[in-house]
Design a protein around this motif. Sequence first.
Motif, PDB file in Angstrom:
ATOM      1  N   LEU A   1      -4.507   6.900   4.060  1.00 13.12           N
ATOM      2  CA  LEU A   1      -3.325   7.347   3.343  1.00 13.12           C
ATOM      3  C   LEU A   1      -3.035   8.807   3.661  1.00 13.12           C
ATOM      4  CD1 LEU A   1      -3.809   5.868  -0.245  1.00 13.12           C
ATOM      5  CD2 LEU A   1      -2.430   4.956   1.636  1.00 13.12           C
TER       6      LEU A   1
ATOM      7  N   ALA B   1      -0.270   6.441  -4.904  1.00  8.85           N
ATOM      8  CA  ALA B   1      -1.219   5.447  -5.397  1.00  8.85           C
ATOM      9  C   ALA B   1      -1.643   5.756  -6.830  1.00  8.85           C
ATOM     10  CB  ALA B   1      -2.438   5.376  -4.477  1.00  8.85           C
TER      11      ALA B   1
ATOM     12  N   ALA C   1       4.189   1.789  -1.603  1.00  9.61           N
ATOM     13  CA  ALA C   1       3.848   1.984  -3.019  1.00  9.61           C
ATOM     14  C   ALA C   1       4.828   1.302  -3.969  1.00  9.61           C
ATOM     15  CB  ALA C   1       3.713   3.468  -3.351  1.00  9.61           C
TER      16      ALA C   1
ATOM     17  N   HIS D   1       0.824  -1.209   0.000  1.00  9.45           N
ATOM     18  CA  HIS D   1       0.000   0.000   0.000  1.00  9.45           C
ATOM     19  C   HIS D   1       0.857   1.257   0.000  1.00  9.45           C
ATOM     20  CE1 HIS D   1       0.938   0.872   4.192  1.00  9.45           C
ATOM     21  NE2 HIS D   1       0.784  -0.425   4.414  1.00  9.45           N
ATOM     22  N   ALA D   2       0.257   2.364  -0.401  1.00 13.24           N
ATOM     23  CA  ALA D   2       0.939   3.661  -0.404  1.00 13.24           C
ATOM     24  C   ALA D   2       1.106   4.177   1.033  1.00 13.24           C
ATOM     25  CB  ALA D   2       0.146   4.648  -1.259  1.00 13.24           C
TER      26      ALA D   2
ATOM     27  N   THR E   1      -5.566   2.826  -1.494  1.00 10.05           N
ATOM     28  CA  THR E   1      -4.530   2.648  -2.518  1.00 10.05           C
ATOM     29  C   THR E   1      -5.153   2.082  -3.781  1.00 10.05           C
ATOM     30  OG1 THR E   1      -2.771   2.341  -0.871  1.00 10.05           O
ATOM     31  CG2 THR E   1      -2.367   1.454  -3.082  1.00 10.05           C
TER      32      THR E   1
END
Length: 184
Positions: A40, A48, A155, A24-25, A76
């Motif tokens: 996020l 993302a 990411a 994930h970001a 994301t």
Amino acid sequence: MRQVAQVGDGTGGVGARRLVLLRHAKAERAGAVDDVLRPLRLDGRRQAGRVGAALRESGLVPERVLCSSALRTRQTWELLASQLGDVEPEVTVSDALYAADVPDVLELVAATDPRVRTLLVVGHEPTMAATASHLADPASDGGALAQVRVGVPTATYSVLESDAAWDAWGPRGALLTYVGRPAV
């Protein structure tokens, strides 16, 4: 896009199945909310979107997506998907991916329809890098292997390719062709 390591162009062979494992970001720091609810950060939102653009430009638009149920992974995916163009992959949001280990990820991958050629998994560290390391054939690029063996930043996505059916993916059975991360 800043490249972490690369072998080939990440687009795969004609009959190859491609597994894209994405951490994930960048999310907000832990503390004020339960970990599963961390959103996020602004720079993570930009990351993302850039991952989505990079996947589209590389021909890695997924037909199926497995996404952890954590807020940051779902965000994301949503921001990434907005950059993929006019596609609607099958998406499964899974509580099992939140605390998954490598065997858990492989079990979810194995259940993928054999007609799917590109599968995206949006999850967490250390599992995304550990899964890439577990699956990577020793003939994979040394730099890419080194990166997934120590873990990947937010990411970052790893692309693995194999002609094997999804339920036959196992240790050292896929070629790790690319590890990349968009610039922030």
